[in-house]
Design an enzyme around this catalytic site. Sequence first.
Site, PDB file in Angstrom:
ATOM      1  CB  CYS A  86      -0.991  -0.038   1.160  1.00 16.94           C
ATOM      2  SG  CYS A  86      -2.400   1.096   0.908  1.00 16.94           S
ATOM      3  CG  HIS A 166      -3.707  -3.379   3.352  1.00 13.85           C
ATOM      4  ND1 HIS A 166      -2.631  -2.879   4.041  1.00 13.85           N
ATOM      5  CD2 HIS A 166      -4.347  -2.319   2.807  1.00 13.85           C
ATOM      6  CE1 HIS A 166      -2.615  -1.566   3.945  1.00 13.85           C
ATOM      7  NE2 HIS A 166      -3.644  -1.187   3.199  1.00 13.85           N
ATOM      8  CD  GLU A 168      -0.865  -5.582   5.610  1.00 16.39           C
ATOM      9  OE1 GLU A 168      -1.353  -4.522   6.032  1.00 16.39           O
ATOM     10  OE2 GLU A 168      -0.937  -5.918   4.410  1.00 16.39           O
TER      11      GLU A 168
END
Length: 229
Positions: A86, A166, A168
């Site tokens: 990001c 994202h 993660e």
Amino acid sequence: MTGIVVITHVDGADVGLVAQIAAERGHVLRIVRPYLGDELPGLDELDAVVVMGGPQNAYDDLPYLRTEERYLAKAVEAEVPVLAICLGSQLLARALGGSAAPGGSGLEAGMIAVRPVDGTRDEVGGEFFSFHSDSVTPPENAEILARSDRYPQAWVRGSALAVQFHPEITMDGVDALLAVEGPKLERFGVPVADLRRDAQRYFSAGAGDSRRLLNRWFDSLPSSPTSRP
């Protein structure tokens, strides 16, 4: 292994699945917070770099962001594996000669479909959580790997993989994000309850696409620091 440095941009950053998979594989993470004055470690001290998202804009006039950009450029030059997420992907683009700017298609928030470009790596395709309104022009000689219906979503150059979404994040991270941003999103007509419901469905099913992408990235890391060119 000496470990993986993780550059964060906000207190309580959700390193989430990166931390889980790193632990499963025996990697040690070192969290570094340049926005609080932490110094970035020497590149010869680590196995890889992960640079996370955050509320800043990559083009904000903040000295620590320029420091991060120089660090990322040196990491790629030294062929250190980099995963940029990001905001991190936007900083990496700038570091390598590309650019970041407000996106022409507005806010992209919630679970999105990411489609691999024909002939590229399939691990960057699938369903992922996204939250951004800026986008990038990747640097020269970068290969775009995937797109959504709004923006470029993944690209690679040298030792670096950049993703706009994202992989993660966990459901806890989504809840923390919406606790801060939810009221503003509601004022702009974003159906936050639907966004949360879609995320809960994805994470309760195991976040398989996110885990696949991250596992493939960890597979690409050198088995020891000395094996890196």
